[in-house]
Write an enzyme that holds these catalytic residues in place. Structure first.
Site, PDB file in Angstrom:
ATOM      1  N   SER A 175       1.017  -1.220   8.276  1.00 25.07           N
ATOM      2  CA  SER A 175      -0.030  -0.294   7.840  1.00 25.07           C
ATOM      3  C   SER A 175      -0.674   0.349   9.061  1.00 25.07           C
ATOM      4  CB  SER A 175      -1.108  -1.051   7.063  1.00 25.07           C
ATOM      5  OG  SER A 175      -2.266  -0.255   6.922  1.00 25.07           O
ATOM      6  N   TYR A 206      -6.496  -8.283   6.688  1.00 29.93           N
ATOM      7  CA  TYR A 206      -5.362  -7.403   6.381  1.00 29.93           C
ATOM      8  C   TYR A 206      -4.810  -6.760   7.664  1.00 29.93           C
ATOM      9  CZ  TYR A 206      -2.779  -3.691   3.930  1.00 29.93           C
ATOM     10  OH  TYR A 206      -1.810  -2.845   3.458  1.00 29.93           O
TER      11      TYR A 206
END
Lengths: 245, 77
Positions: A139, A152
């Site tokens: 990401s 995350y």
């Protein structure tokens, strides 16, 4: 241009927007696909849509034993696993000072540890075949950080470092390991945002819009192809210029 | 025992592309036979397949030479 005929691809998180699109794209290029995810219904719907060359392989990635069993189940269903796409991921957003050990651990476990286990499980067969492609979906947040997403972001940055290390080790066996790092992608999750929120996000993106799952799938297809044989240990950022890395 | 040694030697010769007479008991895969660390993993995989056994990672790490492999497989199978 990219032909995956005869290749078998295992895709995790195939019940989600991006994972489903990756599965469709690899399948359209000729690959047999193993669709993994926690929810069986959307996987079966996708398999029905794809028709032949699609296998449903449910797996809860927070269950270590189930993760270890998945590569074997996939190889049994398809004959081998030539391409692994680690796309599944979860979020447990919380400001860092309030983040619990569980919120941290769950995200690291599903996003990073299960990716490690699945890589280990498929590399044996790839080493024998002297051909393999691993595409880990990271990401933009793994590179830039994001408030509320320490867990995350750590899991996604960890994926990049791990992928590079594995890429070093297995390059001589014809196996490549790369990451795709999406920016903001329009999925069911972002549909819930208000127009105002979307507008604010788009202002931060030089391309002026969110990306599509198809644009992530195209990157995964390239990295899974024969043509990308000399590309390994890299991260392909697909983010409309939001972070130019 | 000699049967195991012959089968192990055959795998080593094929996998590492070395002369058969180099594969002696004390021959280290890495130091004497030119293997890299991933070759040793692949050799263990090949042994597992040939002999229908499972070699756990901690045991695999102790198999450094031809003699180690023969000894381990003889006792395991």
């Amino acid at each position: 241009m990219f032909d995956l005929t005869g290749k078998n691809a295992l895709i995790t998180g195939a019940s989600g927007g991006i994972g489903g699109e990756i599965a469709k794209t690899l399948h359209a290029a000729g690959a047999t696909v193993g669709l993994s995810g926690t929810r069986v219904e959307p996987l079966e719907a996708l398999a029905a849509e794809l028709g032949e060359r699609a296998h449903v392989l449910p797996c809860n990635l927070s269950d270590g034993a189930a993760v270890d069993a998945l590569p074997k189940a996939a190889a049994e269903a398809m004959g081998s696993v030539d391409i692994l796409v680690n796309n599944a991921g979860i979020t447990r957003d919380q400001i860092f000072m309030r983040m619990s050990d569980d919120e941290w651990g769950d995200v690291i476990n599903v996003n990073l540890t299960s990716t490690m286990r699945l890589c280990k499980g498929v590399i044996r067969g790839m080493m024998k075949a002297r051909w393999g492609r691993i595409v880990n979906v990271s990401s933009i947040v793994g590179a830039t950080g994001n408030p509320g997403q320490a867990n995350y972001a750590a899991s996604k940055a960890g994926m990049v470092g791990m992928s590079k290390s594995i890429a070093y080790e297995v390059a001589s066996r014809g196996i490549t390991v790369n990451c795709v790092a999406p920016g903001f992608i329009a999925t069911a999750m972002t549909d819930k945002l208000t127009d105002d929120q979307k507008g604010k996000i788009n202002q931060q993106i030089p391309a002026g819009r969110m990306g599509t799952p198809e644009e992530i799938a195209a990157a995964a297809l390239y990295l899974a192809s024969d043509q990308a044989a000399y590309v390994t240990g890299t991260t392909l950022h697909v983010n409309g210029g939001m972070a130019m890395l | 025992m000699s049967d195991v040694a012959d089968r192990v030697r055959k795998i080593v010769v094929e996998h590492l592309g070395v002369e058969e007479d180099k594969v002696v008991e004390g021959a280290s895969f890495i130091d004497d036979l030119g293997a890299d660390s991933l070759d040793t993993v692949e050799l263990v995989m090949a042994f597992e397949e040939e002999f229908g056994i499972e070699i756990p990672d901690d045991a695999a790490e102790t198999i450094q030479s031809f003699g180690d492999a023969v000894k381990f497989i003889s006792s395991a199978s």
